[in-house]
Design a protein around this motif. Structure first.
Motif, PDB file in Angstrom:
ATOM      1  N   VAL A  10       0.856  -1.177   0.000  1.00 36.71           N
ATOM      2  CA  VAL A  10       0.000   0.000   0.000  1.00 36.71           C
ATOM      3  C   VAL A  10       0.898   1.234   0.000  1.00 36.71           C
ATOM      4  O   VAL A  10       1.796   1.365   0.820  1.00 36.71           O
ATOM      5  N   GLY A  11       0.638   2.151  -0.942  1.00 40.38           N
ATOM      6  CA  GLY A  11       1.467   3.341  -1.092  1.00 40.38           C
ATOM      7  C   GLY A  11       0.978   4.541  -0.297  1.00 40.38           C
ATOM      8  O   GLY A  11       1.753   5.432   0.028  1.00 40.38           O
ATOM      9  N   ARG A  12      -0.311   4.591  -0.013  1.00 38.24           N
ATOM     10  CA  ARG A  12      -0.865   5.673   0.799  1.00 38.24           C
ATOM     11  C   ARG A  12      -2.069   5.125   1.554  1.00 38.24           C
ATOM     12  O   ARG A  12      -2.734   4.196   1.105  1.00 38.24           O
ATOM     13  N   ASP A  13      -2.314   5.711   2.711  1.00 40.33           N
ATOM     14  CA  ASP A  13      -3.446   5.282   3.528  1.00 40.33           C
ATOM     15  C   ASP A  13      -4.749   5.432   2.748  1.00 40.33           C
ATOM     16  O   ASP A  13      -4.892   6.358   1.942  1.00 40.33           O
ATOM     17  N   PHE A  28      -7.172   3.716  -2.490  1.00 35.68           N
ATOM     18  CA  PHE A  28      -5.789   3.781  -2.028  1.00 35.68           C
ATOM     19  C   PHE A  28      -4.891   3.338  -3.175  1.00 35.68           C
ATOM     20  O   PHE A  28      -5.363   2.796  -4.176  1.00 35.68           O
ATOM     21  N   ARG A  62      -3.003   0.244   6.165  1.00 30.58           N
ATOM     22  CA  ARG A  62      -2.171   1.437   6.282  1.00 30.58           C
ATOM     23  C   ARG A  62      -1.025   1.335   5.280  1.00 30.58           C
ATOM     24  O   ARG A  62      -0.686   0.249   4.804  1.00 30.58           O
ATOM     25  N   LYS A  63      -0.397   2.450   5.025  1.00 28.54           N
ATOM     26  CA  LYS A  63       0.741   2.508   4.123  1.00 28.54           C
ATOM     27  C   LYS A  63       1.777   1.456   4.532  1.00 28.54           C
ATOM     28  O   LYS A  63       2.095   1.322   5.709  1.00 28.54           O
TER      29      LYS A  63
END
Length: 149
Positions: A10-13, A28, A62-63
């Motif tokens: 995951v790159g961003r929340d 996301f 989450r990220k």
């Protein structure tokens, strides 16, 4: 039929949004690495999900988390604010599987959640549909109230 299965970090929340009918959906980014270590390339995908899956993603993703995403791909192109042409690949997630707690954690989590095709209104979808959430694990069928988190 179009179907895509990808794993990545995951790159961003996740961001929650609401469609015209008031149903929540979550988006996301996911970094998917391809190629050998010497020639590794990272592709960025936009992931979108709705229903119970969106609620679980919003709460627990989450990220940095490693996920397996199964869904329907949709490509789009647009001109950004700077006047540059941009192409994106969005995946409407039918299934989100949590593979690890954090990046680099290979212990894995066997949590697997299904939702209906998640093409939220506002993304040229006919509407949001949701089926009962499933917990894909061997053994007896579990209800969402039986999930410990």
């Amino acid at each position: 039929m179009k179907k895509i299965i990808v794993t990545g970090n995951v790159g961003r929340d996740p961001e929650s949004r609401y469609d015209a009918s008031g149903a929540m959906f979550v988006t996301f980014s996911l970094a998917v690495n391809t190629g050998s270590k010497a020639n590794q390339k990272t592709d960025w995908l936009e992931i979108s999900c709705n229903g119970k899956t969106a609620e679980l993603v919003q709460t627990y993703v989450r990220k940095g988390k490693k996920l397996l995403i199964e869904g329907t791909p949709a490509a789009s192109a647009y001109i950004n604010k700077e006047g540059n042409a941009v192409a994106t690949l969005r995946v409407y997630a039918n299934n989100v599987e949590f593979l690890s707690n954090e990046r680099g954690d290979d212990t894995g989590m066997d949590n697997n959640y299904d939702s209906a095709p998640s093409e939220p209104a506002g993304f040229n979808a006919p509407g949001v549909q949701e089926k009962s959430p499933g917990f894909n694990a061997p053994g007896p069928s579990l209800k969402s109230d039986d999930i410990p988190f």
